[in-house]
Design a protein around this motif. Structure first.
Motif, PDB file in Angstrom:
ATOM      1  N   ASP A 292     -13.290   0.827   7.492  1.00  0.00           N
ATOM      2  CA  ASP A 292     -12.908  -0.454   7.466  1.00  0.00           C
ATOM      3  C   ASP A 292     -11.096   0.114   7.148  1.00  0.00           C
ATOM      4  OD1 ASP A 292     -12.318   2.336   5.327  1.00  0.00           O
ATOM      5  OD2 ASP A 292     -13.019   1.537   3.935  1.00  0.00           O
ATOM      6  N   GLY A 293     -10.841   1.059   7.672  1.00  0.00           N
ATOM      7  CA  GLY A 293      -9.484   1.425   8.067  1.00  0.00           C
ATOM      8  C   GLY A 293      -8.672   1.786   7.009  1.00  0.00           C
ATOM      9  N   ARG A 294      -9.436   2.960   5.785  1.00  0.00           N
ATOM     10  CA  ARG A 294      -8.842   3.596   5.138  1.00  0.00           C
ATOM     11  C   ARG A 294      -8.905   4.957   4.279  1.00  0.00           C
ATOM     12  NH1 ARG A 294      -8.032  -0.617   0.504  1.00  0.00           N
ATOM     13  NH2 ARG A 294      -8.563  -2.260   0.229  1.00  0.00           N
ATOM     14  N   PHE A 295      -9.777   5.233   5.687  1.00  0.00           N
ATOM     15  CA  PHE A 295      -9.944   6.513   5.201  1.00  0.00           C
ATOM     16  C   PHE A 295     -10.363   7.578   6.790  1.00  0.00           C
ATOM     17  CE2 PHE A 295     -12.231   4.587   1.677  1.00  0.00           C
ATOM     18  CZ  PHE A 295     -11.712   5.677   0.419  1.00  0.00           C
ATOM     19  N   LEU A 296      -9.535   8.930   6.474  1.00  0.00           N
ATOM     20  CA  LEU A 296      -9.810   9.523   8.115  1.00  0.00           C
ATOM     21  C   LEU A 296     -11.481   9.979   7.829  1.00  0.00           C
ATOM     22  CD1 LEU A 296      -6.064  11.262   8.333  1.00  0.00           C
ATOM     23  CD2 LEU A 296      -7.057   9.107   9.646  1.00  0.00           C
TER      24      LEU A 296
ATOM     25  N   VAL B 284      -3.325   9.688  -4.605  1.00  0.00           N
ATOM     26  CA  VAL B 284      -3.868   9.674  -4.010  1.00  0.00           C
ATOM     27  C   VAL B 284      -5.389   8.304  -4.827  1.00  0.00           C
ATOM     28  CG1 VAL B 284      -6.669  10.538  -4.192  1.00  0.00           C
ATOM     29  CG2 VAL B 284      -4.353  11.912  -3.291  1.00  0.00           C
ATOM     30  N   PHE B 285      -4.430   8.300  -5.778  1.00  0.00           N
ATOM     31  CA  PHE B 285      -5.560   7.273  -6.852  1.00  0.00           C
ATOM     32  C   PHE B 285      -5.184   5.648  -6.594  1.00  0.00           C
ATOM     33  CE2 PHE B 285      -7.635   9.666 -10.590  1.00  0.00           C
ATOM     34  CZ  PHE B 285      -8.116  10.619  -9.862  1.00  0.00           C
ATOM     35  N   ALA B 286      -4.019   5.997  -5.837  1.00  0.00           N
ATOM     36  CA  ALA B 286      -3.554   4.371  -5.092  1.00  0.00           C
ATOM     37  C   ALA B 286      -4.000   3.882  -3.461  1.00  0.00           C
ATOM     38  CB  ALA B 286      -2.058   4.296  -5.124  1.00  0.00           C
ATOM     39  N   GLY B 287      -4.553   4.946  -3.724  1.00  0.00           N
ATOM     40  CA  GLY B 287      -5.825   4.682  -1.929  1.00  0.00           C
ATOM     41  C   GLY B 287      -5.384   5.761  -1.234  1.00  0.00           C
ATOM     42  N   SER B 288      -4.416   6.220  -1.087  1.00  0.00           N
ATOM     43  CA  SER B 288      -4.222   7.508   0.244  1.00  0.00           C
ATOM     44  C   SER B 288      -5.126   7.879   0.102  1.00  0.00           C
ATOM     45  CB  SER B 288      -3.461   8.243  -0.249  1.00  0.00           C
ATOM     46  OG  SER B 288      -1.940   7.268  -0.579  1.00  0.00           O
ATOM     47  N   CYS B 289      -5.158   8.142   1.978  1.00  0.00           N
ATOM     48  CA  CYS B 289      -6.415   8.965   2.688  1.00  0.00           C
ATOM     49  C   CYS B 289      -6.498  10.698   2.460  1.00  0.00           C
ATOM     50  CB  CYS B 289      -6.677   8.488   4.213  1.00  0.00           C
ATOM     51  SG  CYS B 289      -5.393   9.196   4.829  1.00  0.00           S
ATOM     52  N   GLY B 290      -5.264  12.008   1.836  1.00  0.00           N
ATOM     53  CA  GLY B 290      -4.668  12.450   1.630  1.00  0.00           C
ATOM     54  C   GLY B 290      -3.893  12.768   0.889  1.00  0.00           C
ATOM     55  N   HIS B 291      -2.975  13.948   0.963  1.00  0.00           N
ATOM     56  CA  HIS B 291      -2.069  14.210   0.888  1.00  0.00           C
ATOM     57  C   HIS B 291      -1.088  15.427   0.967  1.00  0.00           C
ATOM     58  CE1 HIS B 291       1.636  14.141  -2.701  1.00  0.00           C
ATOM     59  NE2 HIS B 291       0.764  14.905  -2.538  1.00  0.00           N
TER      60      HIS B 291
ATOM     61  N   PRO C 107      -2.467  -4.334  10.757  1.00  0.00           N
ATOM     62  CA  PRO C 107      -3.604  -4.470  10.640  1.00  0.00           C
ATOM     63  C   PRO C 107      -3.309  -3.030   9.064  1.00  0.00           C
ATOM     64  CG  PRO C 107      -3.392  -3.222  12.355  1.00  0.00           C
ATOM     65  CD  PRO C 107      -2.303  -4.199  12.405  1.00  0.00           C
ATOM     66  N   LEU C 108      -4.973  -2.915   8.038  1.00  0.00           N
ATOM     67  CA  LEU C 108      -4.976  -2.147   7.575  1.00  0.00           C
ATOM     68  C   LEU C 108      -5.529  -0.722   8.534  1.00  0.00           C
ATOM     69  CD1 LEU C 108      -5.350  -1.290   4.291  1.00  0.00           C
ATOM     70  CD2 LEU C 108      -7.771  -1.751   5.000  1.00  0.00           C
ATOM     71  N   LYS C 109      -5.141   0.372   8.095  1.00  0.00           N
ATOM     72  CA  LYS C 109      -5.150   1.594   8.252  1.00  0.00           C
ATOM     73  C   LYS C 109      -4.582   2.789   7.378  1.00  0.00           C
ATOM     74  CE  LYS C 109      -3.195   0.126  13.072  1.00  0.00           C
ATOM     75  NZ  LYS C 109      -1.904   1.049  14.191  1.00  0.00           N
ATOM     76  N   PRO C 110      -5.178   3.898   7.643  1.00  0.00           N
ATOM     77  CA  PRO C 110      -4.867   4.968   6.122  1.00  0.00           C
ATOM     78  C   PRO C 110      -3.342   5.215   6.048  1.00  0.00           C
ATOM     79  CG  PRO C 110      -6.709   4.720   7.949  1.00  0.00           C
ATOM     80  CD  PRO C 110      -6.205   3.892   8.536  1.00  0.00           C
ATOM     81  N   VAL C 111      -3.431   5.600   5.170  1.00  0.00           N
ATOM     82  CA  VAL C 111      -1.739   5.591   4.793  1.00  0.00           C
ATOM     83  C   VAL C 111      -1.742   7.606   3.640  1.00  0.00           C
ATOM     84  CG1 VAL C 111      -1.319   4.347   2.387  1.00  0.00           C
ATOM     85  CG2 VAL C 111       0.284   5.629   4.411  1.00  0.00           C
ATOM     86  N   LEU C 112      -1.056   8.362   3.834  1.00  0.00           N
ATOM     87  CA  LEU C 112      -0.594   9.061   2.710  1.00  0.00           C
ATOM     88  C   LEU C 112       0.585   9.458   2.713  1.00  0.00           C
ATOM     89  CD1 LEU C 112      -0.336  12.355   4.631  1.00  0.00           C
ATOM     90  CD2 LEU C 112      -2.254  11.618   5.194  1.00  0.00           C
ATOM     91  N   ASP C 113       1.222  10.141   1.837  1.00  0.00           N
ATOM     92  CA  ASP C 113       2.217  11.026   1.710  1.00  0.00           C
ATOM     93  C   ASP C 113       2.272  11.693   2.152  1.00  0.00           C
ATOM     94  OD1 ASP C 113       4.714  11.619   0.226  1.00  0.00           O
ATOM     95  OD2 ASP C 113       4.406  10.730  -1.812  1.00  0.00           O
ATOM     96  N   ALA C 114       2.796  12.046   2.667  1.00  0.00           N
ATOM     97  CA  ALA C 114       3.314  13.030   4.448  1.00  0.00           C
ATOM     98  C   ALA C 114       4.788  14.081   3.863  1.00  0.00           C
ATOM     99  CB  ALA C 114       3.615  12.525   5.522  1.00  0.00           C
TER     100      ALA C 114
END
Length: 483
Positions: free
Chosen positions: A36-40, A308-315, A269-276
């Motif tokens: 679904d393009g949201r997670f790793l 993460v609660f906003a949808g990030s795949c990690g932090h 397209p939708l891709k996973p995202v995180l605060d790096a």
């Protein structure tokens, strides 16, 4: 020299003790993006929650024994990624005085017989990280070098061929382009480096680390080489705009890192995202004035849960002393004081050791069904009074950084009866708040600090009755595996 020798002896002993006391590391393996393009995830379908530490100068500042000790401490604290600068200068030098690029971008003969060179040390770090179940986020070259014109597109291709020739068979790497730079500064260089690596190495994920208050999606979301996005929410507090650049979030929202998740997902397209790169523990607010207050453990927890609660795949967590490995006699930027707090003492700071509770919480619940849902919260606030909400298959969770009263729509779990807990974000301790029906319920927890309200379908056993800590689930899983 004597002082460093004593330190190294201490670190060797402490490292051996940490290995003896720690649990067996998860094996490293190929990572992939979920359908679904949201997670790793691991290639076999298991969830991979990215919990990173910022170890920018690890290859340059630490020797072998120090690196092993640091990696042991990462593993013990639950981290599974460390972000490093492969080179932070042209050339870079490491703790042994070895040079990364003695002949510029000509890497022929880089390995000399009998010499433990710069890249031998990088090899050692990657291999030691793998033994501990840790992936190395390889920021190939710090962005400032590209901005200064020290690597052009042809040199980037030569460097990319060298890196992939050496590391494409390592199981525990993630390629990271950029490094605190806007993607519209010499994009031809980043494209040349990235496409060269991807043409040779099709087994590792790749992303881009942008400058503060930007998301990589702004420039590269449509690139085939970019597998997931990173953003850098940065180190500024509310009101510290410090300029009028075209940032993707409005004025006065500097700390609202959850907004970067939303702004990234506007790109297709939708891709996973995180605060790096969020605010680092023990760094001055705004970075550039040593008299400003410093970000504390509660702040770094808030950034992690909001994202993460906003949808990030990690932090990714960071600490001012750790990311640059300051110690007595080694100066640091951003008012890091190696005498007051050397990197090996900063490993005991609370924020560094509290990120594991978030990771365990995410992995305790059904992972791939998780979605952000602010409709769970009624009468929400702004800034610190904003409650961040997420839900999945038979559960919902609400992060509350002030402990204020909450009106929560429990019907969002989809269950008629729900068991409810409060998790203390600083300790992982669970307090059972009883069984509740669906509909809107009001909760107020009278403990101290921030935490998470957790509601679970009473028919599910994601959290066990009488469970005292979110980490107890990890112990139970380990017991089940052994049995």
């Amino acid at each position: 020299m004597k002082r460093r020798t004593i330190l190294i002896s201490f670190l060797i002993l402490a490292s051996l003790m940490a290995v003896a006391a720690g649990k067996k590391a998860d094996p490293v393996g190929r990572l992939a993006v979920s359908a679904d393009g949201r997670f790793l995830q691991y290639a076999d379908g298991r969830p991979f929650f990215w919990l990173g530490d910022t170890g920018w100068l690890l290859p340059e500042r630490l020797d072998r024994d120090e690196a092993a000790y640091y990696l042991d401490r990462l593993a013990a604290a639950g981290y599974n990624v460390v972000q490093v600068q492969v080179i932070n200068a042209i050339p870079a030098f490491n703790a042994y005085g070895q040079m990364s690029m003695p002949r510029g971008f000509d890497f022929e003969g880089i390995d000399r017989p009998g010499v433990y060179g710069y890249w031998d040390h990088m090899d050692y770090i990657i291999d030691q990280a793998a033994r501990r179940g840790i992936y190395v986020g390889m920021v190939c070259i710090w962005g400032g070098m590209v901005k200064a014109g020290l690597m052009d597109a042809d040199e980037a291709r030569a460097y990319g061929r060298f890196l992939t020739g050496r590391y494409k068979d390592k199981k525990n790497i993630v390629w990271i382009m950029g490094g605190d730079i806007q993607g519209d500064i010499h994009p031809e260089v980043w494209d040349a480096l990235a496409t060269t690596i991807k043409q040779i190495d099709k087994n590792h994920l790749m992303t881009f680390h942008p400058r503060g208050r930007y998301t990589s999606a702004r420039w590269f979301n449509n690139r085939q080489w970019l597998d997931f996005n990173m953003f850098q929410s940065g180190h500024r507090r509310y009101g510290q705009r410090m300029g009028n650049k075209d940032y993707p979030i409005p004025d006065g929202t500097e700390e609202d890192n959850w907004m970067y998740v939303d702004s990234t997902w506007k790109h297709k397209p939708l891709k996973p995202v995180l605060d790096a790169e969020p605010s680092y523990e023990d760094i001055p607010q705004g970075l550039h004035d040593g008299d400003e207050p410093r970000w504390q453990a509660a702040d770094v927890r808030r950034y992690a849960y909001w994202s993460v609660f906003a949808g990030s795949c990690g932090h990714t967590y960071g600490h001012n002393s750790i990311m640059q490995f300051v110690r007595p006699g080694v100066a640091g930027a951003y008012f890091a004081d190696g005498e007051r707090k050397p990197w090996y003492k900063a490993l005991d700071d609370p924020g560094f050791n509290q990120m594991k509770y978030l990771k365990q919480l995410m992995l305790t619940m059904p992972y791939f069904s998780r979605r952000p849902d602010q409709g769970i919260v009624l009468d929400n606030g702004t800034r610190y009074d904003r409650l961040a909400a997420t839900r999945g298959d038979g559960y919902l969770m609400v992060y509350n950084c002030t402990g204020r009263e909450m009106r929560i729509d429990l019907s969002k779990t989809g269950a008629a009866r729900n068991r409810v807990w409060w998790m203390d974000a600083a300790t992982g301790r669970l307090t059972y708040l009883g069984e509740h029906g669906g509909g809107v319920r009001t909760f107020r927890y009278h403990g101290q600090g921030d935490g998470v309200l957790i509601a679970v379908d009473a028919a599910k056993d994601y959290i066990r009755q009488g469970q005292a800590s979110i980490m107890s689930a990890e112990a139970a899983e380990e017991k089940d595996r052994k049995e």
